[in-house]
Design a protein around this motif. Structure first.
Motif, PDB file in Angstrom:
ATOM      1  N   ASP A 132       0.843  -1.195   0.000  1.00 57.37           N
ATOM      2  CA  ASP A 132       0.000   0.000   0.000  1.00 57.37           C
ATOM      3  C   ASP A 132       0.878   1.244   0.000  1.00 57.37           C
ATOM      4  OD1 ASP A 132      -2.798  -1.069   0.381  1.00 57.37           O
ATOM      5  OD2 ASP A 132      -1.828  -1.945   2.145  1.00 57.37           O
ATOM      6  N   VAL A 133       0.302   2.354  -0.483  1.00 58.20           N
ATOM      7  CA  VAL A 133       0.966   3.658  -0.443  1.00 58.20           C
ATOM      8  C   VAL A 133       0.012   4.646   0.232  1.00 58.20           C
ATOM      9  CG1 VAL A 133       2.041   5.513  -1.772  1.00 58.20           C
ATOM     10  CG2 VAL A 133       2.187   3.142  -2.592  1.00 58.20           C
ATOM     11  N   HIS A 134       0.522   5.337   1.237  1.00 59.39           N
ATOM     12  CA  HIS A 134      -0.247   6.337   1.983  1.00 59.39           C
ATOM     13  C   HIS A 134       0.380   7.698   1.702  1.00 59.39           C
ATOM     14  CE1 HIS A 134      -2.222   8.140   5.597  1.00 59.39           C
ATOM     15  NE2 HIS A 134      -1.104   8.837   5.644  1.00 59.39           N
ATOM     16  N   ALA A 135      -0.449   8.693   1.370  1.00 63.00           N
ATOM     17  CA  ALA A 135       0.083  10.019   1.063  1.00 63.00           C
ATOM     18  C   ALA A 135      -0.802  11.097   1.674  1.00 63.00           C
ATOM     19  CB  ALA A 135       0.187  10.220  -0.447  1.00 63.00           C
ATOM     20  N   GLU A 136      -0.155  12.201   2.079  1.00 59.71           N
ATOM     21  CA  GLU A 136      -0.870  13.347   2.631  1.00 59.71           C
ATOM     22  C   GLU A 136      -0.409  14.605   1.904  1.00 59.71           C
ATOM     23  OE1 GLU A 136      -0.423  13.524   6.878  1.00 59.71           O
ATOM     24  OE2 GLU A 136      -0.740  11.354   7.111  1.00 59.71           O
ATOM     25  N   LEU A 137      -1.394  15.400   1.439  1.00 56.96           N
ATOM     26  CA  LEU A 137      -1.096  16.627   0.712  1.00 56.96           C
ATOM     27  C   LEU A 137      -1.898  17.777   1.300  1.00 56.96           C
ATOM     28  CD1 LEU A 137      -1.929  14.166  -1.610  1.00 56.96           C
ATOM     29  CD2 LEU A 137      -0.504  15.693  -2.958  1.00 56.96           C
ATOM     30  N   ASP A 138      -1.385  18.991   1.107  1.00 53.88           N
ATOM     31  CA  ASP A 138      -2.158  20.187   1.401  1.00 53.88           C
ATOM     32  C   ASP A 138      -1.984  21.157   0.238  1.00 53.88           C
ATOM     33  OD1 ASP A 138       0.314  21.393   1.754  1.00 53.88           O
ATOM     34  OD2 ASP A 138       0.138  21.566   3.929  1.00 53.88           O
TER      35      ASP A 138
END
Length: 206
Positions: A132-138
């Motif tokens: 899995d790949v987890h990403a956080e952006l703003d």
């Protein structure tokens, strides 16, 4: 020493990468994340990295290098000198840290918003070692990306963005790399950014 080679490979990968989300929502998310840098044609910066092996033999290594970005999604790192066990990794593609590349490699399985952040869960389009790949952006761009591996490994990169000439760009990146048999941490700082924007290129006659 074989573990040191694997450690360096993992570090390069770290430098180098919700409710059900329709594809168009994911694409809007990627576009929004890159909106504030859309006028940037290219940039370079100096890179300073300290990484430490937290398992035996507990080595610490300092690396100096350069980062280069060219629109649309080409990001690379070139180290000036690497230890003997890092030979072959002087030049690393870091495109996985550019959200614009993700539609080529990942399927977004879910998307949610927490405060000012958009959180995405993704899977490789081509089955491999990444679970899995987890990403956080703003609004400034990528803030965190995490690769979870089938063997229990985990590469977690956290990014601090700061404005350079009004453009949000990475100032600090911290990577925590845990793969079977060893644990590596890396701290990278960026300096001396040189940015070429569309407006500057037009003024220069290009």
């Amino acid at each position: 020493m074989r573990s040191l080679v694997r450690c360096f490979v993992a570090f390069g990968a770290a430098m180098a990468l919700l409710a059900e989300a329709p594809a168009d929502e994911a694409m809007r998310t990627f576009a929004t994340a890159g909106a504030r840098t859309a006028s940037v044609r290219s940039y370079t910066s100096k890179l300073h990295v300290d990484f430490a092996l937290r398992t035996f033999p507990y080595l610490k290594v300092h690396l100096e290098g350069h980062v280069q970005f060219e629109r649309p999604n080409l990001l690379s790192v070139r180290f000036d000198h690497v230890p003997w066990f890092g030979k072959g990794f002087e030049h690393i593609k870091a495109d996985p840290l550019v959200p614009g590349t993700w539609p080529q490699h990942y399927d977004v399985t879910s998307i949610a918003r927490t405060g000012d952040r958009t959180v995405l869960e993704m899977k490789d389009k081509v089955p491999g070692n990444v679970k899995d790949v987890h990403a956080e952006l703003d609004n400034d761009g990528l803030r965190r990306i995490q690769w979870l591996y089938d063997n229990g490994g985990n590469i977690d990169v956290r990014i601090t963005q700061n404005p350079v000439d009004g453009v949000p760009l990475p100032s600090v990146e911290d990577a925590d790399i845990r793969l079977p048999g060893y644990h590596v941490v890396a701290h990278a700082t960026f300096s001396d950014y040189q940015i070429v924007s569309d407006a500057a290129a037009a003024d220069g006659g290009r």
